[in-house]
Design an enzyme around this catalytic site. Sequence first.
Site, PDB file in Angstrom:
ATOM      1  N   LYS A 263      20.566 -10.353 -15.601  1.00 22.00           N
ATOM      2  CA  LYS A 263      21.944 -10.157 -15.032  1.00 22.00           C
ATOM      3  C   LYS A 263      22.730  -9.771 -16.056  1.00 22.00           C
ATOM      4  CE  LYS A 263      21.634 -14.998 -12.950  1.00 22.00           C
ATOM      5  NZ  LYS A 263      21.765 -14.611 -11.686  1.00 22.00           N
ATOM      6  N   ARG A 337      14.114 -20.302  -6.108  1.00 23.03           N
ATOM      7  CA  ARG A 337      13.004 -20.695  -4.937  1.00 23.03           C
ATOM      8  C   ARG A 337      11.560 -20.600  -5.429  1.00 23.03           C
ATOM      9  NH1 ARG A 337      15.113 -15.084  -2.167  1.00 23.03           N
ATOM     10  NH2 ARG A 337      17.000 -15.696  -3.511  1.00 23.03           N
TER      11      ARG A 337
END
Length: 481
Positions: A263, A337
């Site tokens: 990120k 996920r």
Amino acid sequence: MNFELQSMDLVAVADEKCDALLVLVPKAFKAAKDDLSQLVGVALKAGDLEASVGKTVSLYRPLQAAAVRVVLCSVGEGTARQVRTAVLAAIGACKSPGLKKVVLCFAAPATQDAVRAAVVALADATYSYTTTKSKPQPRSLQKALIAAGNASDLRDSFNRAVAIVAGVELAKEWANRPANHATPTLLAGAAKALASHPKISCEVLGPREVAKLSMGAFLAVAQGSDEALRFVVLRYNGAAKTKAPTVIVGKGITFDSGGISIKPAAEMDEMKFDMSGAASVLGTFKALALLKPAINVVGLIPACENLINGRAVKPGDVVTSMSGQTIEILNTDAEGRLVLCDALTYAERFKPLAVIDIATLTGACVVALGAVRSGMFSDNEPLAQALSAAGERAQDTCWRLPLDEDYVEGLKSNFADVANIGGRAGGAITAAKFLQRFTEKFPWAHLDIAGSAWKSGASKGATGRPVGLLVEYLLAQSTSK
Ligand code: BES
Ligand code: MN
Ligand code: ZN
């Protein structure tokens, strides 16, 4: 903080000694003969109160009351939303370091929703995080007495709100803790601590057990960190063992650097909040412990860090999930996920009534819904409706987003059964479509709390959402079955 609810008229309220008396005055207020009512009447007549919800008039040691401070606050029709605005304004008007006891008084009969909103707003307005401060400034408020003429009608709603507050505050505490004070092991410790309540038990699995379960997707995320993963299995047993449980699954990424798909640096600190789903599971169990409803609930938390070391999973790596489906990890930042899909497969063994996962899953959901409503996805109509309704009752709202089959297009992989990312477009939905592949065996809903779980900026901090929604949903289960 200690909450109490008492049936009191304005005469009794005026005699109650406290640091602050907050009087919520509805539009339709009719002054009786007592001094406090008369005082409110004068403020209304002068035009100082009715103007708008949250408008306050502050008084210091007025002769009409035993309180040190009195804040009159207009509350319009007295809806839950208006009560929240009014309580936040009233507390704002008398925030002083020594505030120990507050009396919050409804000047006219209150509704259940209004009382719930008042309790939650009072707690919110006075919450203080202290764990990692060298000179902690804990909440000064120790006692809040809620006074209403019709208290006996409000008792259930009041008790529920007090339990929700305890749950919300546990969730806030764990979500707010920085990642070095909330490792997977420490988080699992917080779950174990909940097992001191009589109806709760807790089991914690480590890397070896998780490997034995073949949770290849969860393991892939965890392998980039030196901090050991934990898989938490919490149980609340309020009903017979033969009753199927509801399973709630909370994403427990204690820090999300993005992994190799790293990120940007700006605001990366906020990724300590990436275990807010897990924190909401802990908070919900706390509330269950206090309310003791006749239901069974299982809480699952896959907890690990998403970091980068020499063993970290790489873009393009293919892993095998517990379900047997292979996954091409095209982006290591779509890690939520991956940990959730194995937890969802694990949930099958409970033959659940329903499974709800809660996750700070996508930036796309923040773009879609902002910080107001959580994203909600479900292919089960009654479940979706029950969650929506629970959110409205708790003032912890969600909004249903679609799950059309057309959205799966982007998840196609040339090298595995499925890829872990779709395109940028509809990112919250493709994430949900990914999860849906692991939920065939039970009714399922997914809450994307990426926007609602914490606030950024000057008031940076966890919100404790969606504990209110979850508790309301679960309690509705206990009355309907
Ligand atoms: N934890 C983040 C989602 C997130 C981002 C929550 C910002 C709150 C604020 C999640 O693990 C993530 O990184 N998602 C990616 C998915 C993408 C790579 C498909 C995202 O949303 O950018
Ligand atoms: Mn991520
Ligand atoms: Zn994440």
